[in-house]
Design a protein around this motif. Structure first.
Motif, short mmCIF file in Angstrom:
data_model
loop_
_atom_site.label_atom_id
_atom_site.label_comp_id
_atom_site.label_asym_id
_atom_site.label_seq_id
_atom_site.Cartn_x
_atom_site.Cartn_y
_atom_site.Cartn_z
N LEU A 131 22.70 5.62 -13.88
CA LEU A 131 22.52 4.23 -13.46
C LEU A 131 21.86 3.40 -14.56
CD1 LEU A 131 21.39 4.70 -9.74
CD2 LEU A 131 23.51 3.64 -10.55
N ASN A 132 20.93 4.00 -15.29
CA ASN A 132 20.30 3.28 -16.40
C ASN A 132 21.31 2.88 -17.46
OD1 ASN A 132 17.58 2.68 -16.01
ND2 ASN A 132 16.89 4.72 -16.60
N MET A 133 22.23 3.77 -17.75
CA MET A 133 23.27 3.44 -18.75
C MET A 133 24.11 2.27 -18.27
SD MET A 133 24.56 7.08 -20.36
CE MET A 133 24.84 7.93 -18.82
N ILE A 134 24.44 2.26 -16.99
CA ILE A 134 25.22 1.15 -16.44
C ILE A 134 24.41 -0.14 -16.47
CG2 ILE A 134 26.34 0.27 -14.36
CD1 ILE A 134 26.94 3.20 -13.61
N TRP A 135 23.17 -0.05 -16.02
CA TRP A 135 22.29 -1.23 -16.01
C TRP A 135 22.12 -1.80 -17.41
CZ3 TRP A 135 17.97 -2.93 -12.54
CH2 TRP A 135 18.27 -2.71 -11.20
N PHE A 136 21.87 -0.92 -18.38
CA PHE A 136 21.61 -1.41 -19.74
C PHE A 136 22.86 -2.01 -20.36
CE2 PHE A 136 20.24 -1.36 -24.14
CZ PHE A 136 18.89 -1.67 -24.03
N ALA A 137 24.01 -1.42 -20.07
CA ALA A 137 25.26 -1.97 -20.60
C ALA A 137 25.52 -3.37 -20.02
CB ALA A 137 26.42 -1.04 -20.27
N VAL A 138 25.32 -3.52 -18.72
CA VAL A 138 25.51 -4.83 -18.09
C VAL A 138 24.50 -5.84 -18.62
CG1 VAL A 138 25.39 -6.09 -15.90
CG2 VAL A 138 26.53 -3.86 -16.01
N ALA A 139 23.24 -5.43 -18.78
CA ALA A 139 22.21 -6.33 -19.28
C ALA A 139 22.49 -6.75 -20.72
CB ALA A 139 20.83 -5.67 -19.19
N SER A 140 22.97 -5.83 -21.54
CA SER A 140 23.30 -6.15 -22.94
C SER A 140 24.44 -7.16 -23.00
CB SER A 140 23.67 -4.88 -23.70
OG SER A 140 22.60 -3.97 -23.70
N TRP A 141 25.47 -6.91 -22.18
CA TRP A 141 26.57 -7.87 -22.13
C TRP A 141 26.08 -9.24 -21.66
CZ3 TRP A 141 28.47 -10.76 -18.10
CH2 TRP A 141 29.65 -11.47 -18.36
N GLY A 142 25.23 -9.25 -20.64
CA GLY A 142 24.71 -10.51 -20.12
C GLY A 142 23.88 -11.24 -21.15
N PHE A 143 23.07 -10.51 -21.92
CA PHE A 143 22.24 -11.15 -22.94
C PHE A 143 23.11 -11.81 -24.01
CE2 PHE A 143 20.07 -10.84 -27.08
CZ PHE A 143 18.95 -11.62 -26.82
N VAL A 144 24.10 -11.08 -24.49
CA VAL A 144 24.98 -11.63 -25.53
C VAL A 144 25.76 -12.84 -24.99
CG1 VAL A 144 26.99 -11.16 -26.99
CG2 VAL A 144 25.18 -9.44 -26.74
N PHE A 145 26.24 -12.74 -23.76
CA PHE A 145 26.98 -13.85 -23.15
C PHE A 145 26.10 -15.09 -23.02
CE2 PHE A 145 28.12 -16.18 -19.28
CZ PHE A 145 29.42 -16.53 -19.55
N LEU A 146 24.89 -14.92 -22.52
CA LEU A 146 23.99 -16.06 -22.33
C LEU A 146 23.50 -16.60 -23.67
CD1 LEU A 146 22.02 -14.63 -19.28
CD2 LEU A 146 23.55 -16.61 -19.25
N LEU A 147 23.32 -15.73 -24.66
CA LEU A 147 22.94 -16.19 -25.99
C LEU A 147 24.02 -17.07 -26.59
CD1 LEU A 147 21.17 -16.14 -28.54
CD2 LEU A 147 22.26 -13.98 -29.17
N ASN A 148 25.28 -16.67 -26.46
CA ASN A 148 26.38 -17.49 -26.97
C ASN A 148 26.48 -18.82 -26.23
OD1 ASN A 148 27.11 -15.54 -28.86
ND2 ASN A 148 28.52 -14.52 -27.47
N LYS A 149 26.24 -18.79 -24.91
CA LYS A 149 26.23 -20.03 -24.13
C LYS A 149 25.11 -20.96 -24.59
CE LYS A 149 29.53 -19.69 -21.00
NZ LYS A 149 30.58 -20.73 -20.80
N ALA A 150 23.94 -20.38 -24.87
CA ALA A 150 22.81 -21.19 -25.33
C ALA A 150 23.09 -21.79 -26.70
CB ALA A 150 21.55 -20.34 -25.37
N ARG A 151 23.74 -21.02 -27.57
CA ARG A 151 24.10 -21.55 -28.89
C ARG A 151 25.09 -22.70 -28.76
NH1 ARG A 151 24.64 -15.73 -32.01
NH2 ARG A 151 22.66 -15.83 -33.16
N ALA A 152 26.07 -22.52 -27.89
CA ALA A 152 27.08 -23.57 -27.70
C ALA A 152 26.46 -24.85 -27.13
CB ALA A 152 28.18 -23.07 -26.79
#
Length: 265
Positions: A235-256
Motif C-alpha cells: 500500500l505504501n508503494m501505491i500511496w507514494f506513486a500516487v503522491a509523486s504523480w500528484g506532486f508533479v501534476f500540481l507543480l506543473n499546474k502551479a508553473r503554468a
C-alpha cells in the motif's frame, strides 16, 4: 469616531468571502470535533468491551502514541521544511536553479528524518522513565514499523506540498491537520474490530492500519505478523506513486499559473 456597524459588517463580509473561497479553511472548521468524537468514542467502545487487560499492561497505548508520532512528525518535518521556502519566498529561486524536483524532495526527506530524531528520542526516554515503556517488547518489528510509517508520512506530505504549490497558503493548514483525518481510521489505540463495518474497507486501504494492528499483535502475542508488514509495504508503494504523480501534476499546474513567484507570506 462613532462605532460603525457598517464597517464591522464590511470586514466580516471580507472574512466570509475568504472563508468561503478556501475549502481547506472550511474543512478545518468541521473535522476537528468529528475526529475527536470518533477517536475517543471508538477507544471508549474498545475499553468497555475488552477483557484483555494484559494488552494495556504491555503499554499498547504508549506504543501507539509513539508510533503515531513517527507518522505525524515525519510528515510534519517534511512539510515545515517545504513551507520555510514558501514563507521566505525562495521557492521560485530554487525551482529556477539547476536543482531537480527529485533532489528537492530528497533533501526534504532527510530533514524530515533529522527533525523526527530530535523530537522523538527525548520522548522515548521520558516514556521509559515515567511510564515504564519497554522498547524491547516491539523487537525487530520496531524498525519495520518505523520505516513503513515514515514512508506513509512522506507520501502525505508530498501531496500536501503539491496542493500548497497550486492553491497557495490558503492550503497551508493542511500541513498540520490532514493526517488527523486518518487518525480514527488507522486504529492507533484500538483494534480494527472496533470500527463499524462500513469504515473497515477504508481503514484497510491505509498502510498505518496494518502497522498498528501488527504492533498490538507483537505486544499481546509476541508474534510479528509478516503479512501485515507486506500489506503495508504494498500500500505504501501505491500511496507514494500516487503522491509523486500528484506532486508533479500540481507543480506543473502551479508553473503554468505563475503561482510559484506569487507565493509567500
Amino acid at each position: 469616531m462613532t462605532f460603525s456597524f457598517a464597517r464591522v459588517g464590511a470586514l466580516c463580509l471580507r472574512y466570509l468571502y475568504l472563508l468561503s473561497s478556501s475549502w481547506p479553511r472550511l474543512l478545518e472548521l468541521v473535522y476537528w470535533p468529528i475526529l475527536n468524537l470518533m477517536t475517543w468514542g471508538f477507544l471508549q467502545t474498545y475499553a468497555m468491551n475488552t477483557s484483555n487487560s494484559a494488552l494495556f499492561a504491555a503499554g499498547a497505548l504508549v506504543s501507539g502514541l509513539l508510533l503515531w508520532e513517527v507518522l505525524f512528525r515525519g510528515q510534519l518535518g517534511f512539510s515545515i521544511s517545504f513551507l520555510e521556502e514558501i514563507w521566505s519566498r525562495n521557492l521560485g529561486n530554487l525551482l529556477m536553479s539547476p536543482l531537480r524536483p527529485i533532489e528537492f524532495v530528497a533533501a526534504l526527506m532527510v530533514m524530515s528524518l533529522l527533525r523526527l530524531m530530535v523530537g522523538l528520542l527525548p520522548t522515548v526516554v521520558l516514556a521509559i522513565a515515567f511510564f515504564g515503556f519497554d522498547l524491547a517488547r516491539l523487537g525487530i518489528g520496531l524498525v519495520a514499523f518505523f520505516a513503513l510509517l515514515i514512508i506513509t508520512g512522506w507520501a502525505v506530505a508530498l501531496l500536501v506540498a503539491g496542493l500548497i504549490l497550486r492553491h497557495g497558503l490558503g492550503a497551508e493548514s493542511l500541513a498540520w491537520t490532514i493526517l488527523f483525518v486518518f487518525w480514527p481510521l488507522c486504529c492507533v489505540y484500538y483494534p480494527l474490530a472496533v470500527l463499524p463495518w462500513w469504515l473497515k474497507p477504508i481503514a484497510l486501504a491505509l498502510p498505518p492500519t496494518y502497522v498498528f494492528e501488527g504492533m498490538r499483535t507483537v505486544l499481546a502475542e509476541g508474534v510479528l505478523r509478516l503479512d501485515y508488514l507486506a500489506a503495508a509495504a504494498i500500500l505504501n508503494m501505491i500511496w507514494f506513486a500516487v503522491a509523486s504523480w500528484g506532486f508533479v501534476f500540481l507543480l506543473n499546474k502551479a508553473r503554468a499559473a505563475g503561482a510559484l513567484l506569487s507565493s509567500g507570506e
